[in-house]
Design an enzyme around this catalytic site. Structure first.
Site, PDB file in Angstrom:
ATOM      1  N   CYS A 235       2.058   6.743  -5.503  1.00 49.40           N
ATOM      2  CA  CYS A 235       2.013   5.994  -5.992  1.00 49.40           C
ATOM      3  C   CYS A 235       1.407   5.429  -6.557  1.00 49.40           C
ATOM      4  O   CYS A 235       1.599   5.192  -7.824  1.00 49.40           O
ATOM      5  CB  CYS A 235       1.133   6.326  -4.622  1.00 49.40           C
ATOM      6  N   SER A 236       0.116   5.295  -6.409  1.00 46.09           N
ATOM      7  CA  SER A 236      -0.181   4.451  -7.985  1.00 46.09           C
ATOM      8  C   SER A 236      -2.935   5.374  -7.952  1.00 46.09           C
ATOM      9  O   SER A 236      -2.885   4.558  -8.153  1.00 46.09           O
ATOM     10  CB  SER A 236      -0.640   3.287  -8.002  1.00 46.09           C
TER      11      SER A 236
END
Lengths: 335, 93
Positions: A235-236
């Site tokens: 994801c981040s």
């Protein structure tokens, strides 16, 4: 790709437009719209609540875009609009204590683990002028949806104006500047540095920085033998509650794919960072439980500098590891 | 808030050579596809994380595992990848 914020003239219109396209779609498809689905599925805020809110709070008439206007001014307006959009999403991303929506649920619902659930992104491309015009339209519509959702959440009492004010104060208190202060202290104080590497978030209290609550802070220290770089391929994840938002490309899929397959080549080709062959590049793939930051090397020629001066040399790119800290000769960091 | 590693029993130690399973049906989903089936070395133990903003309940203990880019993607790179993995995904070599 290294982006120089501030007030200099843009060199690369295509690069700026690509950045807005990529980041705008990230915030729409990963941060706002999955949240709307999540609230709708659980009956907290239904699509019909949105219809009512839209009727009760009509859109302000759109200012017509002037296609003759200078292209740089239009791109700057898009960048400012994107900032407003992301700030607005952060402002309403508040969980109720008795109805928690953990981040892991959001990741499932937005397709981080299964492409089937991903929200489609529109194709981009074409001539620069067309891309800008399309972004102007998209941004206006995306901001309208955000405005309606915000009204609906407030009208229905899902969140309160007081909560939004608290969230606003919290968002203003975090930022890359905290990262710069942490790094500068670690450069001048070896005991602090050891404490930071060993204990992470707990150590930053001595700088009167709120340590945040998102998992453990991992600190990867650059040395003469190892250069570290951070990514989150799933994801981040990033210690954004402590350091503020990472650079926009941190959320971009092409960065995630390239940096793990060819770390050295990616640093050289995308970021102009060429490392000696005898330095190992080590990529830290972050998870939500350990969020990594890089502790960059102290630039040479800074002997005797104060912590305050040193902090000016720390950029958000250096915290991710795609750039060294600024050298004294390259001037001061203005962000 | 996070618990400390000291009170958690890890199955692995720093320096252990491990292989990442191809699947872990009940395991948590945060294992990147590119390391599945690959061999690495445990470099850090993080204990069990209580991280209620991120997930309900408690996941198995978490380890940092170091892989070489060459083993994972082929080629001749000497660079490395440090990936944090929960123990239910790992088998000792």
């Amino acid at each position: 790709m290294a982006d120089n914020p501030g007030h200099s003239h843009m060199q690369d219109f295509e690069g700026h437009v690509h950045a807005v396209e990529a980041d705008l779609e990230y915030w729409r498809t990963k941060r706002l719209e999955p949240r709307i689905f999540q609230l709708h599925r659980r009956g907290v805020l239904t699509l019909y609540d949105l219809l009512h809110a839209a009727a009760d709070h009509p859109a302000a008439p759109a200012a017509p875009h002037d296609a003759e206007q200078d292209i740089e001014i239009r791109i700057r307006a898009l960048e400012d609009g994107l900032d407003e959009y992301t700030r607005g999403i952060n402002l309403i991303s508040i969980d109720e204590a008795d109805n928690p929506m953990v981040i892991e649920d959001t990741r499932k619902e937005r397709g981080d683990y299964d492409d089937f659930f991903r929200i489609a992104k529109p194709p981009h491309g074409g001539r620069l002028g067309d891309r800008i015009a399309r972004l102007e339209t998209d941004l206006r519509e995306y901001k309208r949806l955000l405005e309606v959702v915000t009204h609906a959440l407030l009208d229905k009492g899902v969140i309160t104006a007081e909560q939004m004010e608290r969230q606003c104060a919290f968002l203003e208190g975090r930022g890359a500047w905290n990262g710069a202060r942490i790094v500068a202290r670690a450069w001048v104080d070896p005991v602090f540095k050891q404490n930071l590497i060993a204990r992470g978030r707990e150590a930053v209290r001595e700088l009167n920085i709120p340590p945040g609550r998102l998992g453990k802070l991992g600190v990867a220290e650059n040395t003469a033998a190892i250069h570290n770089v951070v990514v989150c391929t799933l994801c981040s994840c990033y210690p954004h509650d402590l350091l503020g938002d990472p650079p926009w490309w941190y959320r971009d899929d092409s960065y995630k794919e390239c940096i793990v397959r060819d770390p050295r080549g990616t640093l050289a080709d995308r970021f102009g960072l060429r490392l000696p062959d005898d330095v190992e590049v080590r990529v830290y793939d972050s998870t939500s439980d350990v969020r990594w930051m890089v502790l960059p090397d102290r630039p040479s020629g800074t002997e005797g500098w104060s912590e305050e001066q040193l902090a000016q040399l720390v950029t958000i790119d250096s915290l991710v590891g795609t750039a060294p800290a600024l050298s004294p000769a390259s001037g001061q960091n203005d962000c | 808030m996070n618990t400390n590693t000291s009170e958690v029993k890890h199955c692995f130690q720093v320096g252990d050579r491990v292989q990442v399973k191809q699947t872990s049906p009940a395991g948590n989903p945060r294992t990147p596809t590119y390391v599945k089936g690959k061999n690495g070395v445990v470099t850090a133990l993080h204990g069990t994380m209580v991280n209620p903003l991120d997930h309900r309940g408690v996941y198995p203990p978490l380890c940092s595992v170091l892989f070489s880019v060459r083993d994972v993607f082929g080629g001749t790179s000497r660079d490395t990848l440090s990936v944090d993995l929960h123990e239910e995904w790992l088998v000792e070599l």
